[in-house]
Every structure is written in structure tokens, then in C-alpha cells.
Design a protein around this motif. Structure first.
Motif, short mmCIF file in Angstrom:
data_model
loop_
_atom_site.label_atom_id
_atom_site.label_comp_id
_atom_site.label_asym_id
_atom_site.label_seq_id
_atom_site.Cartn_x
_atom_site.Cartn_y
_atom_site.Cartn_z
N VAL A 107 -44.45 -14.10 17.25
CA VAL A 107 -45.71 -13.76 16.60
C VAL A 107 -46.82 -14.46 17.38
N ASN A 108 -47.70 -13.67 18.02
CA ASN A 108 -48.67 -14.22 18.96
C ASN A 108 -50.11 -14.00 18.52
N GLN A 109 -50.95 -14.99 18.80
CA GLN A 109 -52.39 -14.88 18.60
C GLN A 109 -53.10 -15.58 19.74
N ASP A 110 -54.13 -14.95 20.28
CA ASP A 110 -54.95 -15.54 21.34
C ASP A 110 -54.11 -16.03 22.52
N GLY A 111 -53.08 -15.26 22.86
CA GLY A 111 -52.26 -15.59 24.01
C GLY A 111 -51.24 -16.68 23.79
N LYS A 112 -51.12 -17.16 22.55
CA LYS A 112 -50.16 -18.22 22.23
C LYS A 112 -49.17 -17.73 21.18
N THR A 113 -47.93 -18.20 21.29
CA THR A 113 -46.93 -17.87 20.27
C THR A 113 -47.07 -18.84 19.11
N LEU A 114 -47.28 -18.29 17.91
CA LEU A 114 -47.37 -19.14 16.72
C LEU A 114 -45.98 -19.61 16.32
N TYR A 115 -45.05 -18.64 16.20
CA TYR A 115 -43.68 -18.95 15.78
C TYR A 115 -42.79 -17.75 16.05
N TYR A 116 -41.50 -17.95 15.83
CA TYR A 116 -40.50 -16.91 16.05
C TYR A 116 -39.77 -16.61 14.74
N ILE A 117 -39.54 -15.32 14.48
CA ILE A 117 -38.71 -14.89 13.36
C ILE A 117 -37.35 -14.51 13.96
N THR A 118 -36.29 -15.21 13.55
CA THR A 118 -34.97 -15.05 14.17
C THR A 118 -34.06 -14.18 13.31
N TYR A 119 -33.22 -13.36 14.00
CA TYR A 119 -32.30 -12.47 13.28
C TYR A 119 -31.14 -12.11 14.21
N PRO A 120 -29.99 -11.65 13.66
CA PRO A 120 -28.82 -11.29 14.49
C PRO A 120 -29.17 -10.19 15.48
N SER A 121 -28.64 -10.28 16.69
CA SER A 121 -29.04 -9.37 17.77
C SER A 121 -28.63 -7.92 17.54
N THR A 122 -27.64 -7.66 16.68
CA THR A 122 -27.25 -6.28 16.42
C THR A 122 -28.04 -5.65 15.28
N ASP A 123 -28.86 -6.44 14.60
CA ASP A 123 -29.68 -5.91 13.51
C ASP A 123 -30.97 -5.32 14.05
N THR A 124 -31.50 -4.34 13.33
CA THR A 124 -32.85 -3.84 13.59
C THR A 124 -33.77 -4.49 12.57
N PHE A 125 -34.70 -5.30 13.06
CA PHE A 125 -35.58 -6.02 12.14
C PHE A 125 -36.78 -5.13 11.85
N SER A 126 -36.80 -4.57 10.64
CA SER A 126 -37.83 -3.60 10.25
C SER A 126 -38.82 -4.24 9.29
N ASP A 127 -39.82 -3.47 8.89
CA ASP A 127 -40.85 -3.98 7.97
C ASP A 127 -40.26 -4.41 6.64
N SER A 128 -39.11 -3.85 6.27
CA SER A 128 -38.49 -4.19 4.98
C SER A 128 -37.51 -5.36 5.09
N SER A 129 -37.28 -5.85 6.31
CA SER A 129 -36.34 -6.96 6.50
C SER A 129 -36.94 -8.27 6.01
N LYS A 130 -36.12 -9.08 5.35
CA LYS A 130 -36.59 -10.36 4.83
C LYS A 130 -36.47 -11.46 5.88
N ILE A 131 -37.43 -12.35 5.87
CA ILE A 131 -37.46 -13.47 6.81
C ILE A 131 -36.57 -14.59 6.29
N GLU A 132 -35.59 -15.01 7.12
CA GLU A 132 -34.65 -16.05 6.71
C GLU A 132 -34.78 -17.33 7.52
N THR A 133 -35.26 -17.22 8.75
CA THR A 133 -35.43 -18.40 9.60
C THR A 133 -36.69 -18.25 10.43
N ILE A 134 -37.49 -19.32 10.49
CA ILE A 134 -38.72 -19.34 11.27
C ILE A 134 -38.69 -20.57 12.16
#
Length: 229
Positions: A107-134
């Protein structure tokens, strides 16, 4: 790789992180042999391990790390809800892989990464996916005690008490640092050169290793907030 297998690996990843954090909080930390040949290898001792204090830092909510989340990203909210909470100039970039078997959305703003939302690589992370690790590697984000990326571990002890470092070979030997009085569900990782550890561990090494002795110039590399649900 089968999706159910990756879901299991996701559970194991979270479990391994929690095991490391729990073990590091154990009063039976294993002391290691010290190497005092240089300032970088100076170990902590009762004389230079500060006692935790109750002094809080005034941190803006948009930059706060807590057990509920990091900034505007909250555990349990959906990806779509996060995007609605952030301004239109925010960009989102998939990092694949982010670590073994796991991807992340930067998640980026002004050329900097604020943080990362992590998920299993075989999953498709969609708008309805819940955030479990930041996870954040951005020093602008701090806990209410003023601890964040770039803070020396020895200085963070002033806020959270004695530090214990540990790693588990079944968790890619990722090293974590846990403080005696830190908030639950928050994990800290030290910054080290590739293949090196910040902790000074006693031989012979085991599947799980921990120590309360570490190189005194070590700083925090990243801070993660994870859901136990």
C-alpha cells in the motif's frame, strides 16, 4: 500447489510466528556465548538493559501501530474497506513472492510503501478478502510507546522491557525479537545482513533457538500485526 495445502501452510505460518513470540516471552531464555570483539557485538547485560516505562508517545492515529492494526489498515476489515478509507492517490502493488509461499499487497502513498497486506500465494486477494496480517517497514509508523522501524532494540527495551530474540528452523529461520511487556499480537523483526542473526546463540543450535544477548547496534527492521482468529 493445492489451495487447501496453502491454507494449511498459512495456518502453520501464523502458528509458527505465535510459537516464536510465546517462546520468547518464556522466562527460560537461553543465554548465549558473547563476542565482544567489536561494539557491534557488545551484548546486553543487567547494567544496560533498561526497565520498561509507562511513558506514552502522542502518535497520530493514521500512523499508529496497535493490536488492532497499522494506521488505517485494521485487522478483520476487508481489502475493499481499506481502499475506501484511504485517499484516491494511494496505489496498490502486488508483491509476488513476498516470502516463501506468500504474496503481499504493498500500500503506497507519495512514492513510499506504508505497509504490506500478506496472504497465501495461491489465494486471490479481492475486495471482499479480510485482512489477517499487516507488516510495515516504514519508520513513520510507531506504537504508542514510540517504537517502530529503525529503533534500536536496546532503546525499545526502555518502553517494553527486556528483549529476547529467537528463531525456528521450521519457520524459514526468521528471527524475531520479543519484549517482556510488549503488546500481544505484535511482532518485531531485527535488521540483519542476509544469513546473519542479531541474537548471539549458544551452540549446539536446535530446531528452536532463543537468547537474551544480542548485538547492541541492531535496529528493528519490520513490525507486524496479526490476527489470532
Amino acid at each position: 500447489m493445492h489451495k487447501n495445502h496453502l491454507n494449511r501452510k498459512w495456518q502453520l505460518f501464523l502458528a509458527a510466528m505465535l510459537v516464536t513470540l510465546t517462546a520468547c516471552n518464556s522466562p527460560t531464555a537461553t543465554n548465549s556465548n558473547s563476542d565482544t570483539s567489536s561494539p557491534a557485538n557488545t551484548i546486553n547485560s543487567p547494567e544496560n538493559s533498561p526497565t520498561a516505562t509507562d511513558n506514552n508517545t502522542n502518535v497520530d492515529a493514521s500512523r499508529l501501530i496497535s493490536t488492532q492494526g497499522i494506521g488505517d489498515a485494521r485487522l478483520g476489515m476487508t481489502y475493499g474497506e481499506l481502499k475506501k478509507a484511504l485517499d484516491s492517490k494511494t496505489t496498490y502493488e502486488v508483491k509476488s513472492p513476498f516470502m516463501v509461499d506468500f504474496d503481499a499487497i504493498a500500500v503506497n502513498q507519495d512514492g513510499k510503501t506504508l505497509y504490506y497486506i500478506t496472504y497465501p500465494s495461491t489465494d486471490t486477494f479481492s475486495d471482499s478478502s479480510k485482512i489477517e496480517t499487516i507488516t510495515t517497514e516504514n519508520p513513520d509508523f510507531l506504537t504508542d510507546k514510540g517504537v517502530g522501524v529503525g529503533k534500536k532494540i536496546k532503546d525499545a527495551e526502555t518502553a517494553y522491557g527486556k528483549a529476547t530474540l529467537g528463531y525456528h528452523t521450521q519457520n524459514e529461520s526468521r528471527e524475531y525479537v520479543t519484549f517482556a511487556n510488549q503488546p500481544s499480537d505484535i511482532s518485531f523483526r531485527p535488521l540483519t545482513p542476509p544469513g546473519k542473526f542479531a541474537g548471539i546463540y549458544k551452540s549446539p543450535l536446535k530446531e528452536y533457538n532463543e537468547t537474551d544477548q544480542f548485538k547492541q547496534d541492531t535496529v528493528i527492521k519490520s513490525v507486524s500485526v496479526l490476527s489470532r482468529n
